[in-house]
Design an enzyme around this catalytic site. Structure first.
Site, PDB file in Angstrom:
ATOM      1  N   HIS A  93       6.050  -6.931   7.645  1.00  0.00           N
ATOM      2  CA  HIS A  93       6.143  -8.252   7.603  1.00  0.00           C
ATOM      3  C   HIS A  93       6.564  -8.925   6.599  1.00  0.00           C
ATOM      4  CE1 HIS A  93       4.473  -7.719  11.591  1.00  0.00           C
ATOM      5  NE2 HIS A  93       3.334  -6.867  11.117  1.00  0.00           N
ATOM      6  N   CYS A  99      -8.232   2.218   6.919  1.00  0.00           N
ATOM      7  CA  CYS A  99      -7.560   2.899   5.762  1.00  0.00           C
ATOM      8  C   CYS A  99      -8.123   2.209   4.520  1.00  0.00           C
ATOM      9  CB  CYS A  99      -6.043   2.343   5.863  1.00  0.00           C
ATOM     10  SG  CYS A  99      -5.340   2.469   4.199  1.00  0.00           S
ATOM     11  N   SER A 101       1.925 -10.927   9.048  1.00  0.00           N
ATOM     12  CA  SER A 101       1.080  -9.911   8.642  1.00  0.00           C
ATOM     13  C   SER A 101      -0.452 -10.041   8.935  1.00  0.00           C
ATOM     14  CB  SER A 101       1.379 -10.001   7.046  1.00  0.00           C
ATOM     15  OG  SER A 101       0.273  -9.115   6.790  1.00  0.00           O
ATOM     16  N   SER A 102      -1.021  -9.244   9.894  1.00  0.00           N
ATOM     17  CA  SER A 102      -2.464  -9.436  10.127  1.00  0.00           C
ATOM     18  C   SER A 102      -3.387  -8.974   9.222  1.00  0.00           C
ATOM     19  CB  SER A 102      -2.661  -8.555  11.395  1.00  0.00           C
ATOM     20  OG  SER A 102      -2.979  -7.120  11.349  1.00  0.00           O
ATOM     21  N   ASN A 103      -2.858  -8.107   8.131  1.00  0.00           N
ATOM     22  CA  ASN A 103      -4.010  -7.475   6.990  1.00  0.00           C
ATOM     23  C   ASN A 103      -4.030  -8.951   5.999  1.00  0.00           C
ATOM     24  OD1 ASN A 103      -2.391  -6.782   4.283  1.00  0.00           O
ATOM     25  ND2 ASN A 103      -1.020  -6.059   6.020  1.00  0.00           N
ATOM     26  N   CYS A 130       0.802  -0.981   0.191  1.00  0.00           N
ATOM     27  CA  CYS A 130       0.030   0.084   0.050  1.00  0.00           C
ATOM     28  C   CYS A 130       0.882   1.171   0.078  1.00  0.00           C
ATOM     29  CB  CYS A 130      -0.900  -0.113   1.023  1.00  0.00           C
ATOM     30  SG  CYS A 130      -0.007   0.133   2.822  1.00  0.00           S
ATOM     31  N   HIS A 174       3.718   1.489  11.248  1.00  0.00           N
ATOM     32  CA  HIS A 174       2.661   1.292  12.074  1.00  0.00           C
ATOM     33  C   HIS A 174       2.770   2.550  13.143  1.00  0.00           C
ATOM     34  CE1 HIS A 174       2.538  -2.815  10.759  1.00  0.00           C
ATOM     35  NE2 HIS A 174       3.932  -3.308  11.329  1.00  0.00           N
ATOM     36  N   SER A 187       2.105  -5.847   2.694  1.00  0.00           N
ATOM     37  CA  SER A 187       3.493  -5.977   2.750  1.00  0.00           C
ATOM     38  C   SER A 187       4.318  -6.917   2.096  1.00  0.00           C
ATOM     39  CB  SER A 187       3.940  -6.482   4.303  1.00  0.00           C
ATOM     40  OG  SER A 187       3.370  -7.343   4.685  1.00  0.00           O
ATOM     41  N   GLU A 189       0.701  -1.327  15.784  1.00  0.00           N
ATOM     42  CA  GLU A 189       0.014  -0.239  15.507  1.00  0.00           C
ATOM     43  C   GLU A 189      -1.021   0.252  16.711  1.00  0.00           C
ATOM     44  OE1 GLU A 189      -2.489   0.006  11.921  1.00  0.00           O
ATOM     45  OE2 GLU A 189      -3.569   1.539  12.814  1.00  0.00           O
TER      46      GLU A 189
HETATM   47 FE1  F3S Z   1      -0.823   0.973   4.428  1.00  0.00          FE
HETATM   48 FE2  F3S Z   1      -1.063   3.200   5.618  1.00  0.00          FE
HETATM   49 FE3  F3S Z   1      -3.078   2.077   4.981  1.00  0.00          FE
HETATM   50  S1  F3S Z   1       0.406   1.614   5.998  1.00  0.00           S
HETATM   51  S2  F3S Z   1      -2.568  -0.177   4.745  1.00  0.00           S
HETATM   52  S3  F3S Z   1      -1.655   2.998   3.730  1.00  0.00           S
HETATM   53  S4  F3S Z   1      -2.885   3.054   7.019  1.00  0.00           S
END
Ligand code: F3S
Length: 283
Positions: free
Chosen positions: A41, A194, A222-224, A12, A76, A266, A128
Site C-alpha cells: 500500500h 505477527c 494501509s490497514s496496519n 516489516c 497478503h 509498507s 489477507e
Molecule cells: Fe509483515 Fe508478514 Fe508480519 S507481511 S506484518 S512480517 S505477517
C-alpha cells in the site's frame, strides 16, 4: 526539539522480501510482469515498479483474462483457487506470500478439514482475510467487533478454531477471544498476529505516551497504518497521519517540544528518513 523515531517503523520482514523480489523479477524476467493487487500500500513504490514495467492486476477478472506473463502473488496471500487458476492458465507465478500468512493458510486448511469451524478475527474487507477464507474447507466466520463475537456465540458451533489477521490489534483480539470463551465448547485459539505488528504497535504506543506530537507515516489504504494511527491518537491527541512529507502541516508543530515518528509496514525507509530529517531541521 527532541525527535523519537520508532525502531520498528517501516517495512516489516514480509513486505521487504516481497518488494525486493518484485524488483528482482522485473529485472530478470522476459515478458510482461504483473502483481496481483498492488505489491504494497504505497503509491510511490507501485509507481516506481510501474516504471520498471511491473503492472498491477486490480481484479480477479483481469487475472482471468490474462494469457501470458509472470504474476507476482503479494505478501497478503491469496485463496487456494487462485493458485489453481494460475496453473490452469499455465501462467508463470512468483509467490511472495509472507511465511506468517502461509502458516495461517495451513492452520485453517488442516483444522477445517478436521471439522472445526474457522473464525478469523480481522477485517473481512482486507485481502489477507479474503486469502485466508479461501483456504477454509466449508464455511468460516470473520469477526471484527465484540458485538459480532457475542452474536457468534448464539450460533451453536461445537468445534471452533480461532485465528487472527496478522495485522489485527492484539488487545482487540484478546477481547474477542475472551467473549468467545464465555461459552463451553471445543475451542482452539491460535494467536496469529505477527510479531512485527505487535512490536510496532507497542513501541508506537510507548512513544506516543512520551511526546507532544506524533506523526504516523503510511499509505492511506494501509490497514496496519490506520491501526497505528488509532493507537497513537488514543495516547497523544496531536497525532497526524501522513503519506509523505508533502502532507506534513508545519503549522501544527509550533511550540512542540518532543515529536514521535512511526510508520506502517509498507512505508519505505526513504520516506521515514525524509520526514524525520525535515522535522529535525525545520522545528
Ligand atoms: Fe509483515 Fe508478514 Fe508480519 S507481511 S506484518 S512480517 S505477517
Amino acid at each position: 526539539m527532541e525527535v523519537k523515531v520508532a525502531k520498528t517503523a517501516g517495512f516489516c520482514f514480509g513486505v521487504k522480501r516481497a518488494v525486493e523480489k518484485a524488483y528482482e523479477v522485473a529485472e530478470q524476467r522476459q515478458g510482461e510482469v504483473y502483481t496481483y493487487g498492488p505489491i504494497i500500500h504505497n503509491e510511490e513504490v507501485v509507481a516506481d515498479l510501474a516504471n520498471k514495467g511491473v503492472q498491477v492486476l486490480e481484479t480477479e477478472n483481469e487475472l482471468r483474462k490474462l494469457e501470458k506473463g509472470t504474476v507476482i502473488i503479494r505478501s497478503h496471500g491469496v485463496p487456494k483457487y487462485i493458485y489453481e487458476l494460475l496453473k490452469e492458465k499455465h501462467l508463470d507465478y512468483v509467490d511472495v506470500t509472507c511465511p506468517f500468512v502461509l502458516k495461517i493458510h495451513r492452520i485453517v486448511e488442516e483444522e477445517s478439514k478436521k471439522g472445526r469451524h474457522i473464525v478469523i478475527v480481522g477485517n473481512a474487507e482486507h485481502p489477507e482475510v479474503a486469502g485466508i477464507k479461501g483456504w477454509c474447507r466449508g464455511d468460516c466466520t470473520v469477526l471484527k467487533t465484540k458485538e459480532e463475537a457475542r452474536n457468534f456465540l448464539e450460533k451453536g458451533y461445537e468445534k471452533v478454531c480461532v485465528v487472527s489477521q496478522t495485522t489485527f490489534n492484539y488487545n482487540n483480539f484478546q477481547e474477542i477471544v475472551e467473549i468467545l470463551s464465555e461459552k463451553r465448547y471445543d475451542r482452539l485459539v491460535i494467536n496469529t498476529i505477527c510479531n512485527a505488528t505487535q512490536d510496532r504497535q507497542s513501541e508506537a504506543e510507548e512513544i506516543a505516551k512520551q511526546v507532544d506530537t506524533m506523526i504516523v507515516v503510511g499509505g492511506k489504504h494501509s490497514s496496519n497504518t490506520q491501526k497505528l494511527y488509532e493507537i497513537c491518537k488514543s495516547e497523544c491527541e496531536n497525532t497526524y497521519y501522513i503519506q509523505t512529507l508533502a502532507d506534513l502541516d508545519s503549522d501544527s508543530f509550533r511550540s512542540v517540544q518532543c515529536v514521535g515518528i512511526t510508520a506502517g509496514a509498507s512505508t519505505p525507509n526513504k520516506i521515514i528518513e525524509e520526514v524525520s530529517k525535515h522535522v529535525r531541521i525545520k522545528f
